[in-house]
Design an enzyme around this catalytic site. Structure first.
Site, PDB file in Angstrom:
ATOM      1  N   LYS A   1     -11.976  -1.901   6.682  1.00 55.11           N
ATOM      2  CA  LYS A   1     -11.138  -2.804   7.457  1.00 55.11           C
ATOM      3  C   LYS A   1     -11.624  -2.861   8.901  1.00 55.11           C
ATOM      4  O   LYS A   1     -11.736  -3.921   9.475  1.00 55.11           O
ATOM      5  CB  LYS A   1      -9.673  -2.361   7.422  1.00 55.11           C
TER       6      LYS A   1
ATOM      7  N   ASP B   1      -1.624   6.661   6.219  1.00 57.36           N
ATOM      8  CA  ASP B   1      -2.721   5.776   5.825  1.00 57.36           C
ATOM      9  C   ASP B   1      -2.944   4.824   6.999  1.00 57.36           C
ATOM     10  O   ASP B   1      -2.074   4.015   7.321  1.00 57.36           O
ATOM     11  CB  ASP B   1      -2.310   5.004   4.558  1.00 57.36           C
TER      12      ASP B   1
ATOM     13  N   TRP C   1       0.832  -1.216   0.000  1.00 55.63           N
ATOM     14  CA  TRP C   1       0.000   0.000   0.000  1.00 55.63           C
ATOM     15  C   TRP C   1       0.852   1.244   0.000  1.00 55.63           C
ATOM     16  O   TRP C   1       0.527   2.239  -0.656  1.00 55.63           O
ATOM     17  CB  TRP C   1      -0.973  -0.018   1.174  1.00 55.63           C
TER      18      TRP C   1
HETATM   19  C1  LIG Z   1      -7.131  -1.953   2.035  1.00 53.71           C
HETATM   20  C2  LIG Z   1      -6.092  -0.899   2.107  1.00 53.71           C
HETATM   21  C3  LIG Z   1      -5.981   0.099   1.128  1.00 53.71           C
HETATM   22  C4  LIG Z   1      -6.845   0.144  -0.098  1.00 53.71           C
HETATM   23  O1  LIG Z   1      -8.125   0.488   0.229  1.00 53.71           O
HETATM   24  P1  LIG Z   1      -9.240   0.748  -0.870  1.00 53.71           P
HETATM   25  O2  LIG Z   1     -10.318   1.360  -0.071  1.00 53.71           O
HETATM   26  O3  LIG Z   1      -9.576  -0.565  -1.471  1.00 53.71           O
HETATM   27  O4  LIG Z   1      -8.668   1.688  -1.868  1.00 53.71           O
HETATM   28  C5  LIG Z   1      -5.018   1.066   1.304  1.00 53.71           C
HETATM   29  N1  LIG Z   1      -4.216   1.074   2.380  1.00 53.71           N
HETATM   30  C6  LIG Z   1      -4.290   0.127   3.328  1.00 53.71           C
HETATM   31  C7  LIG Z   1      -3.376   0.185   4.503  1.00 53.71           C
HETATM   32  C8  LIG Z   1      -5.226  -0.883   3.226  1.00 53.71           C
HETATM   33  O5  LIG Z   1      -5.314  -1.824   4.180  1.00 53.71           O
END
Ligand SMILES: *Cc1c(COP(=O)(O)O)cnc(C)c1O
Length: 361
Positions: A195, A171, A101
């Protein structure tokens, strides 16, 4: 109707209380004769839903008054572009590369300016968090970027990097609301909610006011400019109404279960059960350096691909689902987010122990 133990990395398990409440309100939301899915986002009823969600989130995280809370669409991946578009005034930023990511955010940033790799743990398949106490940060960098919890590899920053005065952008998709956080240490915190917080389709961005700017990069779409969203209370266009409503319920559920301190305690207990089993097992091994282990995502292997596959099949048949590791790493991964009860982790460990003993015979 039976519920399984769902260890999915995302979209992931939600609290049963929340699902039941949503089911109860499906046909007639609190006497208004329609579902939240069917009402105007400009209605009084919906206005209260989104405002309550924001104020509950502010209370949970202790978000200072000089931060904006934005409920957006496009997932975390859309913010990979929104971050440089909104922040790259000098067209330069530093990225710490700790997994897929972070890598994706890094490549996206390169489309808009000079993205500099400050540190990386690629040398050992991202199984640790690199030392970030003295990164080669320069004064002309607009921000320093991290992926705080690495969903795929199961690592987590236990201390934030020294950004040498630059704004930190994080993030937090897979560790959102899993423990207390000092928002004032960040310029921007964002995360996709699927998540740990709600249904896919919502991404929450928390941004310090002075970073909500008019002078974004030329060509930034109106929708991706944080100021557009901040000036309109996340209602510039139709927001992901139903998703925000569920997030609001999850915020209330967290508050009723001890807030972020309560979540941290639960999450530490659950993780300890699984990690201490992994540390004592002769068949299953954790893949991450102990000091960097995530409380949320726990990858493990047997060291034998055929045995991994056999375990996953047996676990699935027994009602422990979505344990297959990410397609890029193989093995297994148990995601044990806020809504996974301790009983689920205990049952999984019991199942792993039984499997191991059966195989050892
Ligand atoms: C799942 C995830 C993403 C991507 O998320 P989307 O909503 O599918 O774009 C980005 N960063 C992390 C840390 C993730 O776990």
């Amino acid at each position: 109707m039976g519920r399984v133990w769902n260890f999915s990395a995302g979209p992931a398990v939600l609290p049963e209380e929340v699902l039941r409440e949503a089911a109860d309100e499906m046909m007639d939301y609190r006497g208004c004769g329609m579902s939240v899915m069917e009402m105007s986002h400009r209605s009084k009823v919906y206005d209260k839903i989104i405002k309550d969600a924001e104020s509950d989130l502010r209370a949970l995280m202790g978000i200072p008054g000089n931060y904006k809370v934005l409920f957006l669409q496009g997932g975390a991946s859309q913010q990979f572009a929104a971050v440089p578009m909104n922040l790259m005034k000098n067209r330069k930023a530093g990225y710490v590369i700790t997994g897929q990511w972070a890598k994706k955010a890094f490549s996206e940033a390169k489309m808009y300016g000079e993205a500099v790799q400050l540190a990386s743990s690629a040398d050992k398949t991202f199984s640790y968090i690199p030392d970030c106490s003295d990164l080669p940060v320069t004064d002309d960098m607009d921000y320093v970027y991290i992926c705080e919890n690495n969903t795929i590899y199961g690592t987590k920053f236990k201390t934030l990097p020294d950004t040498k005065g630059r704004d930190l952008v994080a993030d937090v998709s897979s560790c959102f609301l899993s423990e207390p956080v000092d928002v004032s240490k960040y310029g921007v915190i964002y995360g996709g909610v699927q998540k740990n917080v709600g249904p896919a389709g919502v991404v929450i961005t928390i941004v310090r006011e002075d970073l909500v700017r008019d002078d974004v990069l030329p060509g930034t779409p109106t929708m991706l400019k944080w100021k557009t969203q901040a000036d309109n209370g996340s209602l510039y266009n139709t927001p992901p109404c139903y998703g925000i409503y569920i997030c609001g319920k999850v915020f209330k559920w967290i508050a009723a279960n001890g807030g972020l301190e309560g979540m941290k305690k639960r999450n530490e207990e659950k993780a300890a059960i699984l990690y201490s089993f992994l540390d004592s097992s002769r068949m299953f091994k954790g893949t991450v350096e102990k000091k960097d282990r995530s409380l949320m995502n726990v990858p493990f292997v047997t060291g034998d691909e055929a045995l991994d596959a056999e375990f996953i099949a047996a676990a699935t048949a027994a009602g422990f689902v979505n344990l297959k590791g990410h397609r890029t790493v193989g093995g297994m991964r148990a995601s044990i987010y806020n809504a996974m009860p301790k009983e689920g982790v205990e049952a999984l460990v019991q199942f792993m122990d039984d499997f191991e003993k059966r195989k050892a015979k």
